[in-house]
Design a protein around this motif. Structure first.
Motif, PDB file in Angstrom:
ATOM      1  N   ARG A  60      -8.804  88.236  66.151  1.00 16.26           N
ATOM      2  CA  ARG A  60     -10.033  88.775  66.733  1.00 16.26           C
ATOM      3  C   ARG A  60     -10.100  90.289  66.655  1.00 16.26           C
ATOM      4  N   GLN A  61      -8.958  90.980  66.640  1.00 12.55           N
ATOM      5  CA  GLN A  61      -8.982  92.444  66.588  1.00 12.55           C
ATOM      6  C   GLN A  61      -9.577  92.962  65.286  1.00 12.55           C
ATOM      7  N   GLU A  62      -9.545  92.145  64.239  1.00  5.60           N
ATOM      8  CA  GLU A  62     -10.078  92.566  62.942  1.00  5.60           C
ATOM      9  C   GLU A  62     -11.598  92.709  62.955  1.00  5.60           C
ATOM     10  N   PHE A  63     -12.242  92.084  63.921  1.00  3.38           N
ATOM     11  CA  PHE A  63     -13.700  92.087  63.983  1.00  3.38           C
ATOM     12  C   PHE A  63     -14.268  93.327  64.683  1.00  3.38           C
ATOM     13  N   GLN A  64     -13.414  94.094  65.327  1.00  2.05           N
ATOM     14  CA  GLN A  64     -13.889  95.229  66.114  1.00  2.05           C
ATOM     15  C   GLN A  64     -14.588  96.268  65.246  1.00  2.05           C
ATOM     16  N   THR A  91     -18.188  74.984  61.345  1.00  2.00           N
ATOM     17  CA  THR A  91     -17.327  75.469  62.423  1.00  2.00           C
ATOM     18  C   THR A  91     -16.789  76.872  62.162  1.00  2.00           C
ATOM     19  N   TYR A  92     -16.197  77.093  60.993  1.00  2.00           N
ATOM     20  CA  TYR A  92     -15.585  78.397  60.722  1.00  2.00           C
ATOM     21  C   TYR A  92     -16.605  79.538  60.745  1.00  2.00           C
ATOM     22  N   PRO A  93     -17.782  79.395  60.098  1.00  2.00           N
ATOM     23  CA  PRO A  93     -18.774  80.474  60.198  1.00  2.00           C
ATOM     24  C   PRO A  93     -19.222  80.733  61.634  1.00  2.00           C
ATOM     25  N   ALA A  94     -19.382  79.668  62.409  1.00  2.00           N
ATOM     26  CA  ALA A  94     -19.812  79.828  63.805  1.00  2.00           C
ATOM     27  C   ALA A  94     -18.757  80.563  64.628  1.00  2.00           C
ATOM     28  N   VAL A  95     -17.494  80.232  64.402  1.00  4.59           N
ATOM     29  CA  VAL A  95     -16.413  80.923  65.107  1.00  4.59           C
ATOM     30  C   VAL A  95     -16.395  82.399  64.728  1.00  4.59           C
ATOM     31  N   MET A  96     -16.568  82.697  63.446  1.00  4.88           N
ATOM     32  CA  MET A  96     -16.582  84.089  63.011  1.00  4.88           C
ATOM     33  C   MET A  96     -17.737  84.858  63.650  1.00  4.88           C
ATOM     34  N   ALA A  97     -18.911  84.225  63.733  1.00 11.50           N
ATOM     35  CA  ALA A  97     -20.068  84.880  64.359  1.00 11.50           C
ATOM     36  C   ALA A  97     -19.790  85.191  65.825  1.00 11.50           C
ATOM     37  N   LEU A  99     -16.832  85.611  67.247  1.00 12.34           N
ATOM     38  CA  LEU A  99     -15.824  86.662  67.328  1.00 12.34           C
ATOM     39  C   LEU A  99     -16.445  88.032  67.046  1.00 12.34           C
ATOM     40  N   ALA A 100     -17.360  88.079  66.081  1.00 13.31           N
ATOM     41  CA  ALA A 100     -18.042  89.342  65.788  1.00 13.31           C
ATOM     42  C   ALA A 100     -18.820  89.830  67.001  1.00 13.31           C
ATOM     43  N   ALA A 101     -19.459  88.893  67.701  1.00 14.22           N
ATOM     44  CA  ALA A 101     -20.219  89.264  68.903  1.00 14.22           C
ATOM     45  C   ALA A 101     -19.295  89.694  70.037  1.00 14.22           C
ATOM     46  N   ASP A 102     -18.244  88.934  70.254  1.00 17.75           N
ATOM     47  CA  ASP A 102     -17.338  89.207  71.372  1.00 17.75           C
ATOM     48  C   ASP A 102     -16.539  90.492  71.196  1.00 17.75           C
ATOM     49  N   GLU A 103     -16.208  90.808  69.935  1.00 19.09           N
ATOM     50  CA  GLU A 103     -15.334  91.957  69.669  1.00 19.09           C
ATOM     51  C   GLU A 103     -16.081  93.205  69.206  1.00 19.09           C
ATOM     52  N   GLY A 104     -17.391  93.197  69.307  1.00 16.86           N
ATOM     53  CA  GLY A 104     -18.160  94.393  68.969  1.00 16.86           C
ATOM     54  C   GLY A 104     -18.348  94.627  67.485  1.00 16.86           C
ATOM     55  N   GLY A 105     -18.424  93.542  66.716  1.00 24.72           N
ATOM     56  CA  GLY A 105     -18.714  93.686  65.293  1.00 24.72           C
ATOM     57  C   GLY A 105     -20.091  94.291  65.085  1.00 24.72           C
ATOM     58  N   ALA A 106     -20.245  95.107  64.054  1.00 25.15           N
ATOM     59  CA  ALA A 106     -21.522  95.784  63.831  1.00 25.15           C
ATOM     60  C   ALA A 106     -22.608  94.815  63.392  1.00 25.15           C
ATOM     61  N   CYS A 107     -22.248  93.847  62.553  1.00 29.11           N
ATOM     62  CA  CYS A 107     -23.218  92.864  62.092  1.00 29.11           C
ATOM     63  C   CYS A 107     -22.492  91.641  61.551  1.00 29.11           C
ATOM     64  N   PRO A 140     -23.665  88.312  66.810  1.00 28.95           N
ATOM     65  CA  PRO A 140     -23.996  89.625  67.371  1.00 28.95           C
ATOM     66  C   PRO A 140     -25.486  89.925  67.268  1.00 28.95           C
ATOM     67  N   GLU A 141     -25.893  91.036  67.866  1.00 23.94           N
ATOM     68  CA  GLU A 141     -27.309  91.401  67.900  1.00 23.94           C
ATOM     69  C   GLU A 141     -27.903  91.492  66.500  1.00 23.94           C
ATOM     70  N   LYS A 142     -27.117  91.991  65.549  1.00 23.48           N
ATOM     71  CA  LYS A 142     -27.575  92.057  64.164  1.00 23.48           C
ATOM     72  C   LYS A 142     -26.908  90.922  63.384  1.00 23.48           C
ATOM     73  N   THR A 143     -27.674  89.850  63.168  1.00 23.95           N
ATOM     74  CA  THR A 143     -27.164  88.676  62.463  1.00 23.95           C
ATOM     75  C   THR A 143     -28.154  88.291  61.372  1.00 23.95           C
TER      76      THR A 143
END
Length: 213
Positions: A60-64, A91-97, A99-107, A140-143
């Motif tokens: 998850r840290q990679e998504f920050q 499943t995998y794309p949904a999990v990545m999305a 994680l991006a939202a939870d860890e502050g991914g830009a998009c 995340p907000e930008k998806t």
């Protein structure tokens, strides 16, 4: 300081094109590739992580702060079961999305398919529709969800059905204009450019996009 990109599916038709764009881009200092096997890419920006996608949450840290691109996809033939197909394509794309939202991914940008629909009578389109629903809910907000028509380009494996479909769409491309233009076949490179360009844009919100050549 440049940005960081995270990409899953770097060996696929669109993924290979997107890796090249990210490596050549002056916008990114680091490109992290999530893969089940070594991709063979050699570049100063590339950092490859070999992983079991069932354990994505361990990374998850990679998504920050990252621009996250998901080009994962398989076939029933390769997956060998509907359950495994759903795991890769939903499943995998949904999990990545998430994680991006939870860890502050830009998009978060993901490839879907034209015809994706939760209640579709076709299994493939139904799974893609379920993936879109989950990604739009948890991303995340930008998806951005990218819905290409039939993809063209050199695949690692030859697919008869897609080659036939490509020829048919090419033959009737002259009638696919205006609202019907989204049904034209589209090159993998064009989809990669669309995903890359959208990530650099100032657009916000959760959107479904139709890349075209």
């Amino acid at each position: 300081m440049g940005k960081k990109a995270v990409l899953a599916g770097a060996t696929g038709l669109v993924g290979r094109q997107l890796v090249q764009l990210l490596m050549e881009s002056t916008q990114y200092d680091e490109v992290v590739l999530f893969s089940r096997r070594e991709t063979g890419y050699q570049h100063k920006k590339i950092r490859e992580i070999i992983l079991d996608f069932a354990h994505l949450k361990n990374y998850r840290q990679e998504f920050q702060g990252a621009d996250v691109f998901c080009c994962l996809g398989t076939t029933i033939k390769k997956a060998k079961s509907e359950a495994l197909f759903r795991m890769v394509d939903r499943t995998y794309p949904a999990v990545m999305a998430k994680l991006a939202a939870d860890e502050g991914g830009a998009c978060f940008a993901v490839i879907s398919a034209l015809g994706a629909k939760v209640n579709s009578p076709f299994f493939y389109n139904r799974v893609k529709g379920e993936m879109e629903r989950d990604v739009l809910s948890d991303g995340p907000e930008k998806t951005g969800i990218f819905r290409p028509s039939l993809l063209t380009g050199e695949r690692e494996e030859w697919r008869l059905g897609e080659k036939v479909g490509e020829k048919v769409l090419q033959a009737f491309s002259f009638v696919l204009s205006g609202r019907l233009s989204k049904y034209r076949s589209v090159s993998a490179s064009a989809v990669a450019y669309s995903m890359y360009g959208w990530a650099q844009s100032k657009e916000t919100g959760k959107k479904i996009l139709y890349p075209s050549s």
